[in-house]
Design a protein around this motif. Sequence first.
Motif, PDB file in Angstrom:
ATOM      1  N   MET A  46      22.334   8.023  -4.977  1.00 38.37           N
ATOM      2  CA  MET A  46      21.890   9.491  -5.224  1.00 38.37           C
ATOM      3  C   MET A  46      20.196   9.390  -4.693  1.00 38.37           C
ATOM      4  O   MET A  46      19.565   8.837  -5.300  1.00 38.37           O
ATOM      5  CB  MET A  46      21.754   9.708  -6.505  1.00 38.37           C
ATOM      6  CG  MET A  46      21.249  11.399  -6.907  1.00 38.37           C
ATOM      7  SD  MET A  46      22.319  12.672  -6.048  1.00 38.37           S
ATOM      8  CE  MET A  46      21.234  13.194  -4.774  1.00 38.37           C
ATOM      9  N   CYS A  83      17.229  11.741  -3.294  1.00 37.02           N
ATOM     10  CA  CYS A  83      16.208  12.921  -3.363  1.00 37.02           C
ATOM     11  C   CYS A  83      15.392  12.756  -2.068  1.00 37.02           C
ATOM     12  O   CYS A  83      14.737  11.801  -1.940  1.00 37.02           O
ATOM     13  CB  CYS A  83      15.570  13.302  -4.371  1.00 37.02           C
ATOM     14  SG  CYS A  83      16.867  13.500  -5.932  1.00 37.02           S
ATOM     15  N   SER A  97      12.365  14.828   0.372  1.00 42.66           N
ATOM     16  CA  SER A  97      11.273  16.033   0.373  1.00 42.66           C
ATOM     17  C   SER A  97      10.406  15.723   1.538  1.00 42.66           C
ATOM     18  O   SER A  97      10.273  14.647   2.099  1.00 42.66           O
ATOM     19  CB  SER A  97      10.459  15.870  -0.914  1.00 42.66           C
ATOM     20  OG  SER A  97       9.677  14.855  -0.992  1.00 42.66           O
ATOM     21  N   GLU A 147      18.433  13.258   6.101  1.00 44.96           N
ATOM     22  CA  GLU A 147      19.822  13.285   5.348  1.00 44.96           C
ATOM     23  C   GLU A 147      21.183  12.668   5.838  1.00 44.96           C
ATOM     24  O   GLU A 147      21.849  12.138   5.248  1.00 44.96           O
ATOM     25  CB  GLU A 147      20.145  14.692   5.152  1.00 44.96           C
ATOM     26  CG  GLU A 147      19.420  15.739   4.559  1.00 44.96           C
ATOM     27  CD  GLU A 147      19.971  17.158   4.368  1.00 44.96           C
ATOM     28  OE1 GLU A 147      20.479  17.407   3.366  1.00 44.96           O
ATOM     29  OE2 GLU A 147      19.386  17.812   5.186  1.00 44.96           O
ATOM     30  N   LYS A 154      25.032  10.166  -2.053  1.00 51.55           N
ATOM     31  CA  LYS A 154      24.736  11.643  -1.998  1.00 51.55           C
ATOM     32  C   LYS A 154      23.037  11.867  -1.588  1.00 51.55           C
ATOM     33  O   LYS A 154      22.341  11.046  -2.218  1.00 51.55           O
ATOM     34  CB  LYS A 154      25.434  12.371  -3.166  1.00 51.55           C
ATOM     35  CG  LYS A 154      26.850  12.416  -3.252  1.00 51.55           C
ATOM     36  CD  LYS A 154      27.267  13.150  -4.258  1.00 51.55           C
ATOM     37  CE  LYS A 154      29.023  13.458  -4.318  1.00 51.55           C
ATOM     38  NZ  LYS A 154      29.501  13.933  -3.043  1.00 51.55           N
ATOM     39  N   THR A 155      22.886  13.133  -1.129  1.00 49.99           N
ATOM     40  CA  THR A 155      21.532  13.496  -0.843  1.00 49.99           C
ATOM     41  C   THR A 155      21.422  14.895  -1.347  1.00 49.99           C
ATOM     42  O   THR A 155      22.177  15.740  -1.807  1.00 49.99           O
ATOM     43  CB  THR A 155      21.221  13.563   0.693  1.00 49.99           C
ATOM     44  OG1 THR A 155      21.859  14.292   1.327  1.00 49.99           O
ATOM     45  CG2 THR A 155      21.343  12.225   1.277  1.00 49.99           C
ATOM     46  N   LEU A 156      20.209  14.958  -1.801  1.00 53.80           N
ATOM     47  CA  LEU A 156      19.627  16.420  -2.295  1.00 53.80           C
ATOM     48  C   LEU A 156      18.286  16.479  -1.876  1.00 53.80           C
ATOM     49  O   LEU A 156      17.275  15.817  -2.023  1.00 53.80           O
ATOM     50  CB  LEU A 156      19.435  16.450  -3.658  1.00 53.80           C
ATOM     51  CG  LEU A 156      19.146  17.731  -4.416  1.00 53.80           C
ATOM     52  CD1 LEU A 156      20.348  18.777  -4.080  1.00 53.80           C
ATOM     53  CD2 LEU A 156      19.236  17.437  -5.773  1.00 53.80           C
ATOM     54  N   ILE A 175      14.894  18.326  -2.252  1.00 56.16           N
ATOM     55  CA  ILE A 175      13.939  18.896  -3.313  1.00 56.16           C
ATOM     56  C   ILE A 175      12.686  19.218  -2.775  1.00 56.16           C
ATOM     57  O   ILE A 175      12.159  18.712  -1.942  1.00 56.16           O
ATOM     58  CB  ILE A 175      14.036  17.987  -4.457  1.00 56.16           C
ATOM     59  CG1 ILE A 175      13.184  16.838  -4.183  1.00 56.16           C
ATOM     60  CG2 ILE A 175      15.562  17.821  -5.020  1.00 56.16           C
ATOM     61  CD1 ILE A 175      13.242  15.495  -5.553  1.00 56.16           C
ATOM     62  N   ALA A 229      12.791  13.162 -10.010  1.00 53.48           N
ATOM     63  CA  ALA A 229      14.019  12.411  -9.241  1.00 53.48           C
ATOM     64  C   ALA A 229      13.911  10.765  -9.527  1.00 53.48           C
ATOM     65  O   ALA A 229      14.929  10.115  -9.452  1.00 53.48           O
ATOM     66  CB  ALA A 229      13.771  12.917  -7.867  1.00 53.48           C
ATOM     67  N   GLU A 254      33.542  19.616  -9.901  1.00 56.14           N
ATOM     68  CA  GLU A 254      32.386  20.358 -10.047  1.00 56.14           C
ATOM     69  C   GLU A 254      32.422  21.046 -11.560  1.00 56.14           C
ATOM     70  O   GLU A 254      32.147  22.320 -11.715  1.00 56.14           O
ATOM     71  CB  GLU A 254      32.568  21.826  -9.168  1.00 56.14           C
ATOM     72  CG  GLU A 254      31.919  21.234  -7.654  1.00 56.14           C
ATOM     73  CD  GLU A 254      31.619  22.192  -6.622  1.00 56.14           C
ATOM     74  OE1 GLU A 254      32.003  23.222  -7.017  1.00 56.14           O
ATOM     75  OE2 GLU A 254      31.510  22.090  -5.554  1.00 56.14           O
TER      76      GLU A 254
END
Length: 279
Positions: free
Chosen positions: A130, A132, A134, A147, A155-157, A159, A167, A218
């Motif tokens: 996971m 994160c 920025s 990304e 998975k990426t997010l 933020i 994070a 989900e």
Amino acid sequence: MIKEKIAIIGAGNLGIAIAKGLVEKGLSSSDKITLTRRSMQPLSIMEANGFNVSNQNNKAVADAGIVVLCVQPSQLELLSVEIKPHLKSGQVVVSVITGISIKKIEALLGSKAALIRAMPNTAVAIGESMTCISAVDQPKEIIAQVELLFGALGKTLVINEELMQAATVLGASGVAFFMRYLRAATQGGIQMGFDAKDAQLIAVQTAKGAASLILEQESHPEVEIDKVTTPQGCTIAGLNEMEHKGFSSALIQGIMTSFNLITNMTSIAGINKKVDGVI
């Protein structure tokens, strides 16, 4: 496929995991990735597998389109003196260094290259991280490139940067928190009569299945809990006992203790320690 050459500076466990993941997922080839560290011996296996290895950070940076910084926070100031003259426009620098802001990195490295922060976790080694991400005032195409890089490893997010400390705790330290639960569940299984190997298999696969229910459907944890619990059943009895003993409260307190520590450490470093004063 990422076309640019990649330099991973400070290739310890995380850097090596990133390199392996990129090749295993077909996003790059070993001959386009250079790993650096002061002690070369731990990289001998990577060299045997076709990766470029070096103890010359400046040369690795000069030849790369993407530079991933994996050094310890205390090492960044000295590293910046070494690599800054070799950074150029068009390069992307990705920092996975804990607690160091983009503003501080830019103060040390300059603004020629695009600067991005990323916080993966150790599951990057199996493509289940996971991560994160920025950035500050960077084009969408640059962020998309990072990304893509980490998207092949889990998975990426994307933020806001002010959430990167959180994070780090929830996503990176979180691996250890879940491991501690798995150890406890395994011990409970042994106490009920399973041998250690079987108890661990049941605990790990159950945890994997539980997480997959949330990700793939989900769903919400409480929705899935309701599907398992029945009136006067053993599951609700066990959950209630855990809560009576402070299960959720202990977990939240542990997370917040880690968060407060990392926040305080970076604040103190910024005031008292020049070499560690990059946050």
